[in-house]
Write a protein that holds these residues in place. Structure first.
Motif, PDB file in Angstrom:
ATOM      1  N   ARG A  60      -1.328   0.743 -15.302  1.00 53.96           N
ATOM      2  CA  ARG A  60      -2.527   1.542 -15.053  1.00 53.96           C
ATOM      3  C   ARG A  60      -3.348   1.707 -16.327  1.00 53.96           C
ATOM      4  O   ARG A  60      -4.580   1.699 -16.289  1.00 53.96           O
ATOM      5  CB  ARG A  60      -2.149   2.889 -14.451  1.00 53.96           C
ATOM      6  CG  ARG A  60      -1.585   2.645 -13.074  1.00 53.96           C
ATOM      7  CD  ARG A  60      -1.485   3.870 -12.236  1.00 53.96           C
ATOM      8  NE  ARG A  60      -1.241   3.452 -10.855  1.00 53.96           N
ATOM      9  CZ  ARG A  60      -0.807   4.261  -9.920  1.00 53.96           C
ATOM     10  NH1 ARG A  60      -0.596   5.518 -10.198  1.00 53.96           N
ATOM     11  NH2 ARG A  60      -0.618   3.814  -8.696  1.00 53.96           N
TER      12      ARG A  60
ATOM     13  N   SER B 211      -5.551   0.460  -2.828  1.00 55.34           N
ATOM     14  CA  SER B 211      -4.514  -0.418  -2.282  1.00 55.34           C
ATOM     15  C   SER B 211      -4.939  -0.992  -0.936  1.00 55.34           C
ATOM     16  O   SER B 211      -4.505  -2.061  -0.553  1.00 55.34           O
ATOM     17  CB  SER B 211      -3.194   0.326  -2.144  1.00 55.34           C
ATOM     18  OG  SER B 211      -3.255   1.243  -1.070  1.00 55.34           O
TER      19      SER B 211
ATOM     20  N   SER C 239       1.670  -3.686  -8.346  1.00 60.14           N
ATOM     21  CA  SER C 239       2.131  -4.215  -7.073  1.00 60.14           C
ATOM     22  C   SER C 239       2.874  -5.542  -7.239  1.00 60.14           C
ATOM     23  O   SER C 239       3.832  -5.833  -6.510  1.00 60.14           O
ATOM     24  CB  SER C 239       0.912  -4.383  -6.169  1.00 60.14           C
ATOM     25  OG  SER C 239       1.239  -5.032  -4.995  1.00 60.14           O
TER      26      SER C 239
ATOM     27  N   TRP D  70      -5.639  -1.849 -10.903  1.00 60.42           N
ATOM     28  CA  TRP D  70      -4.929  -0.570 -10.738  1.00 60.42           C
ATOM     29  C   TRP D  70      -3.831  -0.704  -9.693  1.00 60.42           C
ATOM     30  O   TRP D  70      -2.696  -0.253  -9.880  1.00 60.42           O
ATOM     31  CB  TRP D  70      -5.935   0.513 -10.335  1.00 60.42           C
ATOM     32  CG  TRP D  70      -5.368   1.891 -10.194  1.00 60.42           C
ATOM     33  CD1 TRP D  70      -4.895   2.468  -9.055  1.00 60.42           C
ATOM     34  CD2 TRP D  70      -5.227   2.876 -11.234  1.00 60.42           C
ATOM     35  NE1 TRP D  70      -4.470   3.755  -9.312  1.00 60.42           N
ATOM     36  CE2 TRP D  70      -4.664   4.033 -10.641  1.00 60.42           C
ATOM     37  CE3 TRP D  70      -5.534   2.905 -12.588  1.00 60.42           C
ATOM     38  CZ2 TRP D  70      -4.392   5.186 -11.355  1.00 60.42           C
ATOM     39  CZ3 TRP D  70      -5.253   4.067 -13.299  1.00 60.42           C
ATOM     40  CH2 TRP D  70      -4.693   5.181 -12.689  1.00 60.42           C
ATOM     41  N   HIS D  71      -4.170  -1.343  -8.581  1.00 63.17           N
ATOM     42  CA  HIS D  71      -3.137  -1.580  -7.553  1.00 63.17           C
ATOM     43  C   HIS D  71      -2.378  -2.884  -7.813  1.00 63.17           C
ATOM     44  O   HIS D  71      -1.151  -2.925  -7.735  1.00 63.17           O
ATOM     45  CB  HIS D  71      -3.758  -1.618  -6.159  1.00 63.17           C
ATOM     46  CG  HIS D  71      -2.767  -1.987  -5.090  1.00 63.17           C
ATOM     47  ND1 HIS D  71      -1.751  -1.150  -4.697  1.00 63.17           N
ATOM     48  CD2 HIS D  71      -2.591  -3.130  -4.370  1.00 63.17           C
ATOM     49  CE1 HIS D  71      -1.008  -1.742  -3.783  1.00 63.17           C
ATOM     50  NE2 HIS D  71      -1.491  -2.951  -3.568  1.00 63.17           N
TER      51      HIS D  71
ATOM     52  N   THR E  21       0.839  -1.206   0.000  1.00 63.17           N
ATOM     53  CA  THR E  21       0.000   0.000   0.000  1.00 63.17           C
ATOM     54  C   THR E  21       0.874   1.255   0.000  1.00 63.17           C
ATOM     55  O   THR E  21       0.441   2.301  -0.439  1.00 63.17           O
ATOM     56  CB  THR E  21      -0.915   0.076   1.248  1.00 63.17           C
ATOM     57  OG1 THR E  21      -0.099   0.289   2.396  1.00 63.17           O
ATOM     58  CG2 THR E  21      -1.750  -1.176   1.426  1.00 63.17           C
TER      59      THR E  21
ATOM     60  N   ARG F   9       4.563   1.224 -14.107  1.00 62.88           N
ATOM     61  CA  ARG F   9       3.337   1.684 -13.448  1.00 62.88           C
ATOM     62  C   ARG F   9       2.381   2.304 -14.470  1.00 62.88           C
ATOM     63  O   ARG F   9       1.180   2.031 -14.442  1.00 62.88           O
ATOM     64  CB  ARG F   9       3.654   2.670 -12.320  1.00 62.88           C
ATOM     65  CG  ARG F   9       2.491   2.841 -11.361  1.00 62.88           C
ATOM     66  CD  ARG F   9       2.865   3.553 -10.075  1.00 62.88           C
ATOM     67  NE  ARG F   9       3.979   2.948  -9.397  1.00 62.88           N
ATOM     68  CZ  ARG F   9       5.168   3.555  -9.218  1.00 62.88           C
ATOM     69  NH1 ARG F   9       5.351   4.782  -9.644  1.00 62.88           N
ATOM     70  NH2 ARG F   9       6.135   2.932  -8.602  1.00 62.88           N
TER      71      ARG F   9
END
Ligand code: SF4
Ligand code: FES
Lengths: 248, 222
Positions: free
Chosen positions: B198, B103, B178, B173-174, A218, B194
């Motif tokens: 996205r 997230s 990730s 998206w996360h 996060t 990234r």
């Protein structure tokens, strides 16, 4: 400034705690957050009540002893500072401030706002060291040339003061940022490569044993870290760990 | 090795790899779906191939199911463990101050997508099983287009479809970016990765939604 403090009070690790309201006045914007708590504690002592227990030592952002979850954020609303460096000018007259201990199963409350962060010590002990020949022919570390970017990254990782804000901020109470900083500061330097494989395996094992949660990327830790420890360290630790697992 | 399998990092890697596998599968799925907008014949041909090719049916399909199951079982197990890591919750927790909503709520977006997958399996996979094995109907390479368009007739199903794909977009998206961090990839290419992930997180679910809406608003008139 007049403020209403809602402070977590808890007698000991096994007792159930609760919030107690403390109205306070005469607080100056130039006071630090801990000075504000000192004022409160003096008032409590004068009234014959038990002062609020909280951790602190250097009061200049270098030791990592102070903690506190302030209005839902570790070290309060400001960035790149510890609680001892937080100033009351960040708050407004009439504000209510909720003050809780850092909460994680691996950080049990000792009393009031003071938590036991010895889990971090045990992670360090599991591998946060290097072997150095101290038998009289110790080589000066600076005689080994090190690439500037690597030296900088290692230095930045070593800036971690072990405060635990990363764990406190993380919705999973994960200790990945701390552990990865401790792994990285050695992994990046030639002196640290000797034990690199065993170090990352041992430190991650200890981190898991302590009951911290799992990182879900996060990024909350990086934002709240008073020393700006970067998520790149977590990626590096993941790499180190995967490589070390393959090597055995 | 047993220590590795139990470690938090290994579990995260399992999440990342199964997630990346599903991301690739989505690209294949949306490509075939989109042919239904361009050419019913191409869509029928692809659907028939996917439905009857032995390699697809007996190798790819089980791997896909395993990928989905591993991803959600591990995801739920990690979520439970993560909640246990903070047994006493904060009275005030300002999560929005330091991490984006997506997230922090992968479990919510993930569970909605999973629930949708249940409906999707009932609609298409269960239907195929009944058609092919229970009723033992003969092969009909032209039936897929009509059946699919028919499915998008009810507004409720199209609506659910759109909602599920919006949540999938949030999940991707996360999750997509990730997974690179989990695999230890965080370097000078990370900004580009990234941006790509996205873009993918928006474009792929959007294409699924466009296909659904297209068929809803262009029903086959009998
Ligand atoms: S990584 Fe940052 S927040 Fe975590 S213990 Fe170190 S200094 Fe504190
Ligand atoms: S008291 Fe040392 S860092 Fe705050």
């Amino acid at each position: 400034m007049k403020l209403l403090l809602k402070i977590w009070r808890q007698q000991n690790a096994s007792s159930k705690g609760k919030f107690v309201d403390y109205p306070i006045s005469g607080i100056e914007g130039d006071m630090s957050f801990l000075e504000m708590l000192d004022v409160l504690n003096q008032q409590l002592i004068d009234k014959g009540e038990e002062p609020v227990v909280f951790d602190h030592d250097c009061r200049e952002g270098i030791c990592g002893t102070c903690s506190l979850q302030i209005n839902g954020e570790p070290h309060g609303p400001d960035r790149l500072i510890t609680t001892c460096q937080l100033h009351m000018r960040m708050f407004k007259d009439g504000d209510t401030i909720v003050i809780e201990p850092f909460r994680a199963k691996a950080f049990p409350v000792i009393k009031d706002l003071m938590v036991d962060r010895s889990a971090f010590d045990r992670i360090q002990q599991a591998g946060g060291y290097i072997s150095v020949n101290t038998s009289g022919n110790t080589v000066d570390a600076n005689t080994i040339p090190i690439e500037k970017t690597k030296a900088d990254d290692a230095f930045n990782a070593a800036a971690c003061i072990g405060c635990g804000a990363c764990v406190a901020a993380c919705k999973n109470a994960s200790a990945m940022l701390f552990t990865s900083a401790k792994v990285s500061q050695f992994a990046l330097l030639p002196q640290g490569r000797v034990e690199a494989t065993q170090r990352v395996l041992s430190m991650v094992r200890q981190m898991d044993l302590e009951g911290f949660g799992n990182c879900t990327n996060t990024g909350a830790c990086e934002v709240e870290c008073p020393k700006g420890i970067s998520l790149e360290n977590i990626a590096r630790m993941n790499r180190e760990y995967l490589m070390a697992s393959v090597k055995g | 090795m047993s220590g590795f399998a139990k470690s938090s990092i290994a579990r995260k890697v399992v999440m990342a790899l199964s997630g990346l596998f599903l991301v690739i599968f989505l690209a294949l799925h949306v490509t075939i779906n989109f042919t239904s907008v361009l050419s019913p014949d191409t869509f029928n041909a692809w659907s028939h191939f996917m439905g009857y090719n032995l390699l697809v049916q007996y190798l790819m399909q089980p791997i896909l199911v395993a990928g989905v199951v591993v991803h959600f079982v591990m995801g739920i197990a990690l979520e439970i463990q993560n909640r246990q890591a903070r047994s006493i919750r904060y009275a005030r927790y300002n999560g929005g101050a330091n991490a984006p909503w997506v997230s922090r709520n992968m479990i919510i977006t993930g569970l909605v997508v999973l629930a949708f997958l249940g409906l999707h399996m009932y609609d298409f996979w269960a239907h195929e099983m009944v058609y092919k094995y229970l009723e033992a109907n003969p092969e009909d390479p032209t039936r897929y287009y009509g059946e699919t368009v028919e499915k998008f007739h009810p507004i409720w199903r199209t609506g659910l479809y759109v909602v599920a794909f919006v949540l999938l977009a949030l999940h991707l998206w996360h999750g997509f970016a990730s997974s690179f961090q989990t695999m230890g990839i965080n370097n000078k290419y990370s900004a580009a990765i990234r941006s790509f992930t996205r873009l993918y997180a928006i474009v792929v679910p959007l294409l699924f939604i466009i296909v659904a809406l297209y068929h809803h608003f262009n029903p086959i008139t009998h």
